[in-house]
Write an enzyme that holds these catalytic residues in place. Structure first.
Site, PDB file in Angstrom:
ATOM      1  N   PRO A 173       0.826  -1.210   0.000  1.00 58.53           N
ATOM      2  CA  PRO A 173       0.000   0.000   0.000  1.00 58.53           C
ATOM      3  C   PRO A 173       0.861   1.262   0.000  1.00 58.53           C
ATOM      4  CG  PRO A 173      -0.347  -1.291   2.011  1.00 58.53           C
ATOM      5  CD  PRO A 173       0.652  -2.027   1.185  1.00 58.53           C
ATOM      6  N   GLU A 174       0.515   2.196  -0.861  1.00 54.44           N
ATOM      7  CA  GLU A 174       1.232   3.456  -0.897  1.00 54.44           C
ATOM      8  C   GLU A 174       0.420   4.526  -0.185  1.00 54.44           C
ATOM      9  OE1 GLU A 174       3.476   4.643  -4.137  1.00 54.44           O
ATOM     10  OE2 GLU A 174       3.537   2.691  -5.113  1.00 54.44           O
TER      11      GLU A 174
END
Ligand SMILES: [Zn+2]
Length: 275
Positions: free
Chosen positions: A2-3
């Protein structure tokens, strides 16, 4: 992994669900890797606190906690529970009695009867508690002003792509969004950071914010297998202009998108549009 936009979406989802709920008790599994603070310290810090809010700091999820019972040993101060999701970590808000997934490392029972669970099969995620305010290691990309943005990169001889990924400079820009920002700013990923002109820096500063804000608006654009705070998959995906499009025509000039490796990371760009 996840960014920033995904973490923002998850933190906002958690905030909507658990703000003003209370953590009554905590169960922690036997696996040591997810625990950046000792298990006993995590349990002691979390139990008996009110969750005053959940927010994103860089790529971390921060639960702001305030003691609600008056045991003197807790002291009056606020504290933070800091969660990094790593590759496959998820924070779930579950109904009481719902089945416990494999790879569940922490369960916090809430006053509402629901449970907050941390699940992470690959165990690169990290759980930590802090007494003082958590600010993260670098500068927040959505808040940084142009002058400060330029200062971050002015002395770096690293390729601009690698500098964008350096979490000590900007905190939270990951691989996908670095490629997309450089494409929009029309800057080649291998350019040394200190060779960018002021005009290019201005474009890059605007592009980083725009790409991240668009992705947040779309609910994050992760292509991996994680879910939001309800345990539901299905984030929208912003249309990637270069990332993952090796060999496909550039959306601006039709030349094939190239893939190279910069700083150990797969990097996508258009050799004609980016200078
Ligand atoms: Zn092009």
């Amino acid at each position: 992994m996840p960014e920033l936009p995904e973490v923002e979406t998850i933190a906002n989802g958690l905030n909507q669900r658990v703000q003003n709920d209370r953590i009554e008790s905590v169960w922690i599994g036997k696996k040591k890797e997810p625990l950046k603070s000792p298990a006993a310290e995590i349990a002691r810090t979390l139990e008996g606190t009110l969750i005053t809010g959940v927010r994103r700091v860089g790529k971390h999820i921060v639960f702001d906690l305030k003691p609600f019972d008056l045991k003197p040993e807790r002291g009056p101060g606020t504290r933070q529970w800091v969660v990094h999701l790593g590759m496959t970590g998820r924070m779930l808000v579950t109904a009481p009695g719902s089945e416990i997934e494999k790879h569940t490392h922490l369960i916090a029972k809430l006053s509402s009867g629901r449970e907050l669970r941390f699940v992470d099969p690959r165990r690169f995620g990290r759980l930590e508690v802090r007494e003082e305010s958590f600010a993260g290691p670098g500068t927040e990309p959505l808040l940084v002003e142009l002058e400060d943005f330029i200062k971050l990169f002015r002395k770096s001889k690293a390729p601009i792509k690698a500098a964008l990924l350096n979490q000590k400079l900007l905190h939270g820009v990951g691989n996908i969004y670095a490629d997309e920002s450089l494409f929009r700013a029309r800057v080649r990923p291998r350019r040394r950071a200190n060779t960018l002109t002021k005009a290019e820096m201005e474009k890059l500063h605007a592009a980083v914010r725009k790409v991240l804000q668009e992705a947040i608006a779309a609910g994050g654009s992760s292509i991996s297998d994680y879910v939001d705070a309800d345990g539901e998959a299905g984030f929208f995906q912003i249309q990637h202009r270069v990332y993952g499009r090796e060999g496909e025509p550039c959306l601006v000039c039709k030349s094939p998108i190239k893939k190279i490796v910069v700083g150990g990371r797969g990097t996508h760009y258009c050799a004609k549009c980016q200078k």
